[in-house]
Scaffold this motif. Structure first.
Motif, PDB file in Angstrom:
ATOM      1  N   ALA A  51      -2.964   5.584   0.372  1.00  0.00           N
ATOM      2  CA  ALA A  51      -3.509   5.012   1.404  1.00  0.00           C
ATOM      3  C   ALA A  51      -4.403   5.182   2.372  1.00  0.00           C
ATOM      4  O   ALA A  51      -5.613   4.806   2.696  1.00  0.00           O
ATOM      5  CB  ALA A  51      -3.746   3.632   0.379  1.00  0.00           C
ATOM      6  N   MET A 108       0.950  -1.088   0.019  1.00  0.00           N
ATOM      7  CA  MET A 108       0.153  -0.124  -0.046  1.00  0.00           C
ATOM      8  C   MET A 108       1.014   1.666   0.289  1.00  0.00           C
ATOM      9  O   MET A 108       1.645   1.430   0.742  1.00  0.00           O
ATOM     10  CB  MET A 108      -1.016   0.039   0.877  1.00  0.00           C
ATOM     11  CG  MET A 108      -2.151   1.065   1.418  1.00  0.00           C
ATOM     12  SD  MET A 108      -3.017   0.895   2.633  1.00  0.00           S
ATOM     13  CE  MET A 108      -4.229  -0.354   1.802  1.00  0.00           C
ATOM     14  N   TYR A 148      -3.862   7.348  -4.268  1.00  0.00           N
ATOM     15  CA  TYR A 148      -4.594   5.601  -3.737  1.00  0.00           C
ATOM     16  C   TYR A 148      -3.748   4.600  -3.759  1.00  0.00           C
ATOM     17  O   TYR A 148      -3.826   3.232  -3.700  1.00  0.00           O
ATOM     18  CB  TYR A 148      -5.223   5.997  -2.904  1.00  0.00           C
ATOM     19  CG  TYR A 148      -6.541   6.160  -3.368  1.00  0.00           C
ATOM     20  CD1 TYR A 148      -7.238   6.034  -4.297  1.00  0.00           C
ATOM     21  CD2 TYR A 148      -6.906   7.762  -3.009  1.00  0.00           C
ATOM     22  CE1 TYR A 148      -8.627   5.902  -4.786  1.00  0.00           C
ATOM     23  CE2 TYR A 148      -8.545   7.556  -4.311  1.00  0.00           C
ATOM     24  CZ  TYR A 148      -8.807   6.637  -4.882  1.00  0.00           C
ATOM     25  OH  TYR A 148      -9.671   7.148  -5.716  1.00  0.00           O
ATOM     26  N   ASN A 149      -3.372   4.720  -5.220  1.00  0.00           N
ATOM     27  CA  ASN A 149      -3.242   2.953  -6.397  1.00  0.00           C
ATOM     28  C   ASN A 149      -1.354   2.591  -6.332  1.00  0.00           C
ATOM     29  O   ASN A 149      -1.221   4.720  -6.320  1.00  0.00           O
ATOM     30  CB  ASN A 149      -3.926   3.270  -7.295  1.00  0.00           C
ATOM     31  CG  ASN A 149      -5.423   3.169  -7.368  1.00  0.00           C
ATOM     32  OD1 ASN A 149      -6.597   4.109  -7.655  1.00  0.00           O
ATOM     33  ND2 ASN A 149      -5.758   1.718  -6.773  1.00  0.00           N
ATOM     34  N   LEU A 198     -10.410   1.693   1.956  1.00  0.00           N
ATOM     35  CA  LEU A 198      -9.943   1.037   1.209  1.00  0.00           C
ATOM     36  C   LEU A 198      -9.162   0.012   2.025  1.00  0.00           C
ATOM     37  O   LEU A 198      -8.644  -1.389   1.737  1.00  0.00           O
ATOM     38  CB  LEU A 198      -8.335   1.683   0.671  1.00  0.00           C
ATOM     39  CG  LEU A 198      -8.794   3.016  -0.123  1.00  0.00           C
ATOM     40  CD1 LEU A 198      -7.233   3.858  -0.856  1.00  0.00           C
ATOM     41  CD2 LEU A 198      -9.421   2.510  -1.662  1.00  0.00           C
ATOM     42  N   ASP A 204      -1.487  -2.189  -7.485  1.00  0.00           N
ATOM     43  CA  ASP A 204      -2.805  -2.791  -8.094  1.00  0.00           C
ATOM     44  C   ASP A 204      -3.058  -2.477  -9.647  1.00  0.00           C
ATOM     45  O   ASP A 204      -4.268  -3.491  -9.694  1.00  0.00           O
ATOM     46  CB  ASP A 204      -2.957  -1.145  -7.983  1.00  0.00           C
ATOM     47  CG  ASP A 204      -3.354  -0.941  -6.020  1.00  0.00           C
ATOM     48  OD1 ASP A 204      -3.600  -1.785  -5.275  1.00  0.00           O
ATOM     49  OD2 ASP A 204      -3.717   0.249  -5.682  1.00  0.00           O
TER      50      ASP A 204
END
Length: 406
Positions: free
Chosen positions: A5, A1, A381-382, A11, A386
């Motif tokens: 994030a 992460m 946040y990716n 999430l 991912d």
């Protein structure tokens, strides 16, 4: 992460027994705890109507609401808060321009020019404006990769072109259109340019003065803010000459039995109790994005899109739509023989959220010669992990449907 994030509580969960990978930010973004707490704090501590009461809570609420307007002004580099109108979202903002400005200015023989890649919210209002005024609705020609050839655009824009309406970024193709260059051409011909910024304002620095656009619309919920609030920027001289399209409390100056007149800008366009908590949340979202830096947001999203293109190219039978260069943080694709809804369903079983359908762009789907597509869209946040999960899920989808159709 990744390091951002952790600020997004949603999430930190599992979906269908798998860690959530949220790849649908072009539809709506997730909200950091800072935004959630700002909205909660408004309701817990200063909830009151604005611009009306003289009591303490009313004054604090008004300060918070108008403070958010100043944050928006600074964020898009407008000259004045008089140019910042709060709306329910991009759709409402574009409808305001089409209904108030365009219908009062256009006549038979005039032309409205848009692109076939427009979201329905920047297409249907212009259809209706054309029907109401007798103006002709025309379309730019796109290049095969979904980009706009500026030289061809210069030919399409004539003295009859009174309005050009175009997204700065396509929500399907990821194309970044040359707004500043188009604005120069439009203004040379005496027209105005209306920009749908729903997909650009969240992901890149926007300077409306540098772009020299006449109107610019965007939504809070796509840029880490609450749903239900958006912004219309308009050059002050244009907004000043426009009439409101919603009437009632808040937007009036004086009211008699048979006549009324309106408040000054921007409040004449904000009839009724405004979306106060939404504005507070939007202000908090701007604070968050500015703390990161829009240059960093832009670079991050473009980097992920490039990585996703690279990884998707490893899969056979995958068609990717849109340009390979100068595109923002999304990839739209199809897998041979597999309907996009089936792709999204299989991915969801693995906890991966993508969008599938026509993305409110049915004319564009016909231009692409498809009925629907799948779309993965990225935000701060990716990260690459991912994208790797996405590719693994797509490989699983291909294997599953390959076995089904054997």
């Amino acid at each position: 992460m990744n390091r951002y994030a952790k600020d997004f509580p949603i999430l930190d969960q599992e979906v269908n027994g798998n860690p959530l990978v949220y790849l649908d930010s072009s539809a709506t973004s997730q909200k950091p705890i800072q935004v959630i707490e700002a909205v909660e704090s408004y309701y817990k501590e200063i909830n009151s109507n604005v611009h009306r009461g003289v009591h303490t809570l009313g004054s604090k609420a008004t300060d918070a609401y108008e403070g958010a307007r100043e944050k928006v002004r600074r964020f898009i580099h407008a000259d004045s808060t008089r140019e910042i109108v709060f709306t329910r979202g991009t759709t409402t903002a574009l409808n305001l321009v089409a209904s108030s400005y365009a219908r009062s200015k256009l006549t038979e023989g005039d032309e409205i020019l848009i692109s076939p890649s427009e979201h329905h919210s920047n297409l249907i209002p212009w259809q209706q404006a054309a029907k109401a005024t007798g103006a002709a609705l025309k379309y730019f020609d796109l290049e095969p990769d979904g980009t706009l050839n500026l030289e061809k655009a210069k030919v399409a824009i004539t003295k009859q072109t009174k309005v050009v309406a175009i997204a700065q970024v396509s929500n399907v193709l990821g194309t970044v259109f040359p707004i500043k260059e188009l604005a120069e051409v439009v203004h040379a011909q005496g027209g105005v340019i209306v920009v749908d910024g729903a997909q650009s304002a969240p992901h890149m620095k926007v300077d409306v003065r540098d772009l020299d656009c006449d109107f610019f619309a965007f939504s809070a919920h796509k840029m880490m803010g609450p749903t239900g609030i958006g912004v219309l920027y308009g050059k002050e001289s244009l907004l000043e000459a426009m009439e409101p399209i919603e009437f009632g409390g808040e937007m009036i100056d004086t009211v008699d039995l048979y006549e009324s007149n309106w408040k000054e800008l921007p409040w004449k366009f904000e009839g009724g109790t405004p979306i106060i908590a939404g504005a507070v949340g939007l202000g908090a979202a701007i604070d968050y994005l500015e703390a990161v830096g829009m240059e960093e947001v832009d670079a991050h999203d473009r980097r992920l899109a490039a990585y996703a293109l690279e990884r998707l190219d490893e899969l056979e039978g995958v068609t990717i739509y849109g340009p390979r260069e100068n595109r923002t943080g999304l990839v739209t694709f199809n897998i041979d023989t597999v309907h996009p809804h089936d792709v999204a369903t299989v991915l969801d079983a693995d906890g991966i959220a993508v969008r599938a359908g026509h993305h409110c762009c049915q004319p564009l789907m016909r231009w692409l010669d498809v009925t629907a597509t799948a779309r993965a869209s990225f935000y701060l946040y990716n990260d690459e992990a991912d994208v790797d999960r996405l590719v693994q899920g797509l490989q699983k989808t291909k294997e599953y449907f390959g076995n089904v159709f054997r």
